[in-house]
Design an enzyme around this catalytic site. Structure first.
Site, PDB file in Angstrom:
ATOM      1  NE  ARG A   1      26.765  35.979  45.993  1.00 24.43           N
ATOM      2  CZ  ARG A   1      26.867  35.888  44.677  1.00 24.43           C
ATOM      3  NH1 ARG A   1      28.038  35.666  44.101  1.00 24.43           N
ATOM      4  NH2 ARG A   1      25.830  36.046  43.917  1.00 24.43           N
TER       5      ARG A   1
ATOM      6  NE  ARG B   1      27.998  33.289  35.445  1.00 23.17           N
ATOM      7  CZ  ARG B   1      27.666  33.725  36.648  1.00 23.17           C
ATOM      8  NH1 ARG B   1      28.354  34.696  37.227  1.00 23.17           N
ATOM      9  NH2 ARG B   1      26.623  33.223  37.268  1.00 23.17           N
TER      10      ARG B   1
ATOM     11  NE  ARG C   1      23.844  35.670  38.364  1.00 27.09           N
ATOM     12  CZ  ARG C   1      23.472  36.929  38.609  1.00 27.09           C
ATOM     13  NH1 ARG C   1      22.371  37.404  38.086  1.00 27.09           N
ATOM     14  NH2 ARG C   1      24.215  37.701  39.381  1.00 27.09           N
TER      15      ARG C   1
ATOM     16  CB  CYS D   1      27.789  41.708  35.211  1.00 27.37           C
ATOM     17  SG  CYS D   1      28.936  40.457  35.773  1.00 27.37           S
TER      18      CYS D   1
ATOM     19  CG  ASN E   1      26.715  40.069  43.108  1.00 31.17           C
ATOM     20  OD1 ASN E   1      26.639  41.279  43.307  1.00 31.17           O
ATOM     21  ND2 ASN E   1      25.928  39.429  42.272  1.00 31.17           N
ATOM     22  CG  ASP E   2      31.125  35.379  43.640  1.00 27.91           C
ATOM     23  OD1 ASP E   2      30.851  34.929  44.761  1.00 27.91           O
ATOM     24  OD2 ASP E   2      30.629  34.950  42.589  1.00 27.91           O
TER      25      ASP E   2
HETATM   26  C1  PEP Z   1      28.932  38.393  40.769  1.00 27.85           C
HETATM   27  O1  PEP Z   1      29.560  37.611  41.485  1.00 27.85           O
HETATM   28  O2  PEP Z   1      28.917  39.636  40.944  1.00 27.85           O
HETATM   29  C2  PEP Z   1      28.126  37.893  39.635  1.00 27.85           C
HETATM   30  C3  PEP Z   1      27.557  38.709  38.777  1.00 27.85           C
HETATM   31  O3  PEP Z   1      27.970  36.544  39.540  1.00 27.85           O
HETATM   32  P1  PEP Z   1      26.955  35.704  40.458  1.00 27.85           P
HETATM   33  O4  PEP Z   1      26.127  36.704  41.248  1.00 27.85           O
HETATM   34  O5  PEP Z   1      26.146  34.887  39.521  1.00 27.85           O
HETATM   35  O6  PEP Z   1      27.900  34.932  41.300  1.00 27.85           O
HETATM   36 MG    MG Z   2      29.874  35.591  40.794  1.00 34.16          MG
END
Ligand code: PEP
Ligand code: MG
Length: 582
Positions: free
Chosen positions: A476, A339, A303, A513, A465-466
């Protein structure tokens, strides 16, 4: 006996005595100062700031060799906040013009600055407001003459007790945390997993729970506590049977850790010998060593936005190149997936270039973040792309684009990558190695049209996550809707499965991921969907590997495809439990 619930940062279970650390803001004196003595008051503030500055630089100099790499950087962040000219100037003005006492003037200006951070959508940046308040707390401590008291008090307490100490506070600054070397654990009211304190606790590997809300007001000094850094639970004044239970679990944890360590070199494959790649997620180059220790096959998600934060000046191409190259070299030939910046309308990235004055949009999660930001700022993007392409000379690098929603974003990015490559090729005798380009699927639109992205790109990575946030319309970072944030909602599962199928059809690798990759409840499910590559926090990796070793991929496939036809969340959960139990 009662329990408190927050967010576990990890580090296992600990049983110890509570040490309450009070905030200096609650009982801060507030009074008006006569015009005649305002210059003395200014002097008092200057001396307090100088004292804190010295304290921070002494701490930085005396950091032990084994201190986590982030520690130095965190102390620098606090020193930068302390030197913020607006903060100091406005505090001085509040003393001279309004006659506020030094404590009042400094704390209220700090609060004002912290509030500005709290407007940010990005949870990491929002947490920076806490750094400001932690610095304010240190200055208030110094003004009240108790600056060095914390470490001395902790040292006296740990000498008096043979048992571990658990520090309980509304908030603890990373600098204070570093002073509390004998700490057994931390229980903190504020914050989420992206706070500096949480980052530091994680890398110090001490049991810690954050986000306890009013926890510090419920615990008394010297109370016995059980702190479970995995589940985020704290038991206050546990009775003997509970203590016995947790001591037993601690013994089991120690055995488990030993057993898991033996899996580091065991090939990651299912019972029916399907190879599964396990990669690590990192935020900073220094975390690559932890990834290697956990036996990761590579970095599945770097990240990079963390390199850009808390900076007055953004890292230039060379500085970024150093960070990426350092990671690639540390991973000794294993692939590193870098990324590109995933940040939104935030201060750190806005410093020193146009857009600095742009207001924070009302709904920044839906605004100009991630690839949208990079495409709108081609100079910053090209710098990063060149740094990534150059780092590939040291080992295998893959480039990952965050938050795609449109095909034209891929086209634009590929054009910019080609441009960065041609800029670099001028004056070079050797061609730079190829760098596969992948895209993150984390917006429902991208999941539904995943085939389009899979065909145009070299690989996909699902950011659950997103994807969960955008599919379920759950912010979130918003605690008030956290219970609705459900990775196992049928809609989410269908989108994940659909993306994996689309990648398979296009013959392209796909990984997960997001946090789901490190969730034991999801491992069999994802394997059954056909997932063959996972990327997660290194601390979860060996547990997931153990789970994979027990699974049979071919048996899971038909069971998971039946399960995906269930749109009733209750029946789906029951089916999931059965999937894990067998
Ligand atoms: C996600 O969104 O799942 C991700 C891995 O990216 P981040 O948590 O950095 O937004
Ligand atoms: Mg993300």
């Amino acid at each position: 006996m009662f329990s408190l619930h927050g967010t576990g940062i990890g580090g296992g279970i600990i049983v110890g005595r509570a040490v309450l650390l009070e905030s200096h803001r609650a009982d801060m004196p507030r009074y008006r100062v006569d015009a005649a003595v305002r210059s003395d008051e200014l002097g008092r503030l200057e001396r307090a700031i100088d004292a804190v500055r010295n304290e921070l630089s002494m701490l930085a100099e005396s950091l032990p060799a084994e201190a986590p790499a982030e520690a130095q950087a965190l102390l620098q962040v606090h020193a930068l906040i302390l030197d913020d000219p607006t903060l100091i100037e406005q505090a001085r003005a509040a003393i001279t013009a309004k006659g506020q006492n030094a404590e009042w003037a400094f704390a209220s200006q700090a609060e004002h600055l912290a509030e500005q951070f709290e407007q940010f959508e990005d949870p990491y940046l929002r947490e920076r407001g806490r750094d400001v308040m932690q610095v304010a707390d240190r200055v208030l401590k110094s003004l009240s003459g108790s600056g060095q008291a914390l470490a001395a008090r902790a040292a006296a307490r740990s000498a008096a007790h043979e048992v571990p100490l658990i520090f309980v506070a509304e908030d603890i600054s990373p600098a204070d945390m570093l002073q509390l070397k004998r700490a057994g654990g931390f229980a903190i009211d504020l914050g989420g997993t992206a706070s500096h304190t949480a980052i530091l606790a994680r890398s110090m590997n001490v049991p810690a729970v954050v986000g306890l809300d009013i926890g510090s007001r419920m615990v008394r000094d010297d109370d016995w506590l059980v702190l479970d850094g995995e589940s985020g639970v704290i038991i206050v004044a546990p009775d003997e049977s509970v203590l016995q239970e947790y001591r037993h679990r601690m013994a089991l944890d120690a055995i488990e850790r030993k057993q898991l360590e033996r899996l580091v070199h065991v090939p990651s494959a299912t019972l029916d010998r399907v190879a599964i790649e396990l990669h690590a997620n990192i935020e900073l180059p220094s975390e690559a060593s932890g990834a290697l220790e956990s036996g990761a096959a590579g970095i599945g998600l770097f990240r990079t936005e963390f390199l850009f934060m808390n900076r007055e000046v953004l890292p230039d191409e060379d500085e970024q190149y150093e960070a990426y190259a350092q990671t690639v070299i540390a991973m000794k030939g294993r692939p590193v997936t870098i990324r590109t910046i995933d940040a939104g309308a935030d201060k750190a990235l806005d410093t020193g270039h146009e857009g600095a004055e742009s207001a924070v949009p009302p709904n920044p999660a839906l605004g100009r973040r991630a690839i949208r930001f990079s495409l709108a700022e081609p100079d910053i993007f090209l710098q990063q792309l060149r740094a990534i392409l150059r780092a590939a000379e040291h080992g295998p690098v893959r480039l990952l684009i965050p938050m795609l929603a449109h095909g034209h974003e891929v086209d634009q990015t590929l054009r910019l990558i080609a441009q960065a490559r041609s800029q670099l090729s001028e004056g070079r005798s050797r061609e730079l190695p190829p760098v596969p380009v992948g895209g993150m699927i984390e917006v429902p639109a991208a999941a539904i049209t995943a085939g389009l992205f899979a065909r145009r790109l070299d690989f996909l990575s699902i950011g659950t996550n997103d994807l969960i946030q955008y599919t379920l319309a759950i912010d979130r970072a918003d605690h008030s809707v956290a219970t609705l944030y459900d990775p196992f909602h049928p809609a989410v599962l269908q989108l994940v499965a659909q993306t994996i199928r689309a990648a398979e059809r296009a013959g392209k690798p796909v990984a997960v991921c997001g946090e789901m990759a490190g969730d034991l409840d999801a491992t069999a499910l994802l394997l059954g969907m056909g997932l063959r590559s996972f990327s997660m926090h290194p601390a979860s990796l060996l547990r997931i590997k153990r789970e994979i070793l027990r699974c049979d991929a071919s048996r899971l496939k038909p069971r998971v495809s039946r399960l995906l036809n269930t749109d009733d969340p209750v029946r789906l959960r029951a089916a999931l439990r059965r999937l894990r139990a067998d």
